[in-house]
Design a protein around this motif. Sequence first.
Motif, mmCIF file in Angstrom:
data_model
loop_
_atom_site.group_PDB
_atom_site.id
_atom_site.type_symbol
_atom_site.label_atom_id
_atom_site.label_comp_id
_atom_site.label_asym_id
_atom_site.label_seq_id
_atom_site.Cartn_x
_atom_site.Cartn_y
_atom_site.Cartn_z
ATOM 1 N N ILE A 125 -8.649 -36.183 -2.455
ATOM 2 C CA ILE A 125 -8.985 -37.240 -1.326
ATOM 3 C C ILE A 125 -9.912 -38.116 -2.815
ATOM 4 N N VAL A 126 -10.870 -37.948 -3.639
ATOM 5 C CA VAL A 126 -11.203 -37.820 -4.777
ATOM 6 C C VAL A 126 -10.125 -38.389 -5.706
ATOM 7 N N THR A 127 -9.400 -37.348 -6.277
ATOM 8 C CA THR A 127 -8.028 -38.585 -7.322
ATOM 9 C C THR A 127 -7.147 -39.584 -6.409
ATOM 10 N N LEU A 128 -6.683 -39.297 -5.250
ATOM 11 C CA LEU A 128 -5.709 -40.244 -4.823
ATOM 12 C C LEU A 128 -6.407 -41.321 -4.521
ATOM 13 N N SER A 129 -7.254 -41.245 -4.449
ATOM 14 C CA SER A 129 -8.568 -42.764 -3.954
ATOM 15 C C SER A 129 -8.312 -43.364 -4.744
ATOM 16 N N ILE A 130 -8.040 -43.431 -6.216
ATOM 17 C CA ILE A 130 -8.248 -43.566 -7.724
ATOM 18 C C ILE A 130 -7.579 -43.997 -8.163
ATOM 19 N N PHE A 131 -6.321 -42.967 -7.978
ATOM 20 C CA PHE A 131 -4.927 -42.855 -8.986
ATOM 21 C C PHE A 131 -3.729 -42.446 -7.725
ATOM 22 N N PRO A 132 -2.399 -43.281 -8.446
ATOM 23 C CA PRO A 132 -2.613 -44.670 -9.168
ATOM 24 C C PRO A 132 -2.995 -45.860 -8.683
ATOM 25 N N GLY A 133 -3.565 -46.241 -6.889
ATOM 26 C CA GLY A 133 -3.491 -47.648 -6.195
ATOM 27 C C GLY A 133 -4.322 -48.149 -7.768
ATOM 28 N N ASN A 182 -5.998 -52.332 -9.388
ATOM 29 C CA ASN A 182 -7.400 -53.147 -10.013
ATOM 30 C C ASN A 182 -7.173 -53.524 -11.106
ATOM 31 N N LEU A 183 -6.966 -52.309 -11.962
ATOM 32 C CA LEU A 183 -7.912 -52.794 -13.269
ATOM 33 C C LEU A 183 -6.397 -53.517 -14.427
ATOM 34 N N VAL A 184 -6.561 -54.566 -14.774
ATOM 35 C CA VAL A 184 -5.899 -54.867 -16.091
ATOM 36 C C VAL A 184 -6.954 -55.383 -17.814
ATOM 37 N N SER A 185 -5.464 -55.395 -18.527
ATOM 38 C CA SER A 185 -5.784 -55.076 -19.353
ATOM 39 C C SER A 185 -5.320 -56.826 -20.106
ATOM 40 N N ASN A 186 -6.072 -58.164 -20.850
ATOM 41 C CA ASN A 186 -5.077 -58.975 -21.075
ATOM 42 C C ASN A 186 -4.495 -58.519 -22.066
ATOM 43 N N THR A 187 -4.653 -57.873 -22.866
ATOM 44 C CA THR A 187 -4.213 -57.469 -24.819
ATOM 45 C C THR A 187 -2.862 -56.690 -24.539
ATOM 46 N N LEU A 188 -3.048 -55.579 -23.385
ATOM 47 C CA LEU A 188 -1.795 -54.734 -23.751
ATOM 48 C C LEU A 188 -0.670 -55.311 -22.190
ATOM 49 N N LYS A 189 -1.250 -55.454 -21.221
ATOM 50 C CA LYS A 189 -0.895 -57.165 -20.293
ATOM 51 C C LYS A 189 0.524 -55.354 -19.229
ATOM 52 N N ASP A 190 1.543 -55.571 -18.656
ATOM 53 C CA ASP A 190 2.144 -55.151 -17.661
ATOM 54 C C ASP A 190 2.541 -53.165 -18.423
ATOM 55 N N GLY A 192 -5.687 -34.534 2.142
ATOM 56 C CA GLY A 192 -6.861 -34.583 1.116
ATOM 57 C C GLY A 192 -5.542 -35.880 -0.122
ATOM 58 N N LEU A 193 -4.622 -35.713 0.133
ATOM 59 C CA LEU A 193 -3.642 -36.692 0.050
ATOM 60 C C LEU A 193 -3.078 -37.625 0.098
ATOM 61 N N VAL A 194 -2.983 -37.816 2.133
ATOM 62 C CA VAL A 194 -3.068 -38.374 2.876
ATOM 63 C C VAL A 194 -4.458 -39.402 2.685
ATOM 64 N N GLY A 195 -5.758 -38.949 3.010
ATOM 65 C CA GLY A 195 -6.925 -39.273 3.268
ATOM 66 C C GLY A 195 -7.653 -39.808 1.558
ATOM 67 N N GLY A 196 -7.349 -39.732 0.861
ATOM 68 C CA GLY A 196 -6.734 -40.078 -0.682
ATOM 69 C C GLY A 196 -6.995 -41.251 -0.664
ATOM 70 N N SER A 197 -5.656 -41.167 -0.076
ATOM 71 C CA SER A 197 -4.365 -43.129 -0.274
ATOM 72 C C SER A 197 -4.698 -44.030 0.249
ATOM 73 N N VAL A 198 -5.345 -43.490 1.786
ATOM 74 C CA VAL A 198 -6.075 -43.953 2.476
ATOM 75 C C VAL A 198 -7.284 -45.069 2.283
ATOM 76 N N LEU A 199 -8.031 -44.322 2.113
ATOM 77 C CA LEU A 199 -9.614 -44.593 0.843
ATOM 78 C C LEU A 199 -9.071 -44.931 -0.020
ATOM 79 N N GLY A 200 -7.967 -45.081 -1.000
ATOM 80 C CA GLY A 200 -7.347 -46.247 -1.753
ATOM 81 C C GLY A 200 -6.981 -47.382 -1.302
ATOM 82 N N TRP A 201 -7.584 -47.652 -0.798
ATOM 83 C CA TRP A 201 -6.850 -49.269 0.148
ATOM 84 C C TRP A 201 -8.374 -50.353 -0.226
ATOM 85 N N PHE A 202 -9.503 -49.292 0.116
ATOM 86 C CA PHE A 202 -11.207 -49.940 0.226
ATOM 87 C C PHE A 202 -11.340 -50.851 -0.939
ATOM 88 N N TRP A 203 -10.313 -49.798 -2.133
ATOM 89 C CA TRP A 203 -11.131 -51.315 -3.416
ATOM 90 C C TRP A 203 -10.730 -52.529 -3.673
#
Length: 403
Positions: free
Chosen positions: A262-270, A275-283, A390-401
Amino acid sequence: METGGKQHLGDDDDQIFEPRDTYNIAYIIHFILGLGNLLPWNALITAVDYFGYRYPTEHIDKVFAIAYMGSSLPVLVLLMSWGSWCKKPSFRFRMNLGLSMFVLTLMTPSIMDWTGCCSYGSYSVIVAAVAVCGLADGLIGGSLIGSAGELPQRYMQAVFAGTASSGVLVSILRIITKASLPQTPKGLQTSAHLYFLVSTLIMLGCIICCNLLHRLPVIQYYMHKRKLSFTSTSTIIGEPIKFWQVAKRIRFSAFGILLIYIVTLSIFPGFITENLVSNTLKDWYPILLITVYNVSDLVGKSLTSVYVPKSTGRAGLACIGRLLFYPLFTACLHGPRWFRSEVPVIFLTSLLGLSNGFLTSVLMILAPKSVVMVEAEMAGIVMALFLGIGLVGGSVLGWFWII
């Protein structure tokens, strides 16, 4: 005592001997099958630069996670409902079917490009292919974990070291294919085609390994031993193994694996890739973060070859402690300027992967060993099911970001 390279284990009529795993072939095949189990998923999410270019208005990794995890869960429930081993299709059949579905999934992005489908239509097909990939993962994951649970713990460790290695292999493959061609739309497309082609070839190698596994004497020995144990236990208890009886015995391990993912999939990979960007490294930034996570996950899962706790108590506390990743990653998005830079994000991503890998491997090793042998496969399926929830729950929670 030792007799002709085999260990005598008893005085049954058939005089059962335990063959050695010559040249560690069974261990290596379990590692390869573990690698193949997660390689298609890792291949799909690591090509975030390609899919982001093709479908710039879509939340690629978040949608992929929902489609993949949501489709894998029903398959795990089906495996659970089959009950005893004798009522299921064989391990070999399940693995071959799932691996073939993986091959089809990995070929889909290139086929969509070659056929020139419209953007909307091809995106729908890609998402459907991801869902098929999830079905295959549920079939393979539950089968492989359940089967490895009946073997000595080194084979379960091999499976999870393989799953972690798949992420590292895919990340390296994507970096090489992306860097070796011009950074143009045509170069990006060509590099993606090469990337998916190599991934497909690896999966074909997994199919070959799967069909070699059951021929090995050490695997045949444990299959025979399991059948004897199943017959003996069935005679005593007179009823099939029940899912919830096994789940109750390993409830703390099941809750721990649920919380981990739940914790991992709500953060990684979505969150990491969108949500996190870098002007230096770009894509290159999301590819770098995915690589850091995968390498750390591999290190974590490999640590169990050195140390495995004797009980799940400390591992359970560590699973609860991972909830601290939520405020820390929130600070990476909305906190002080220095905390939103690349270094803190990379450090936290490495901790996320390291803790995920180690705790997953520990719980998956300990759970099947905490029940009698005839219940080991069901314990593996219980753990795979709670992992899937846990994977499904984390994937759903990932949208809250993005809310």
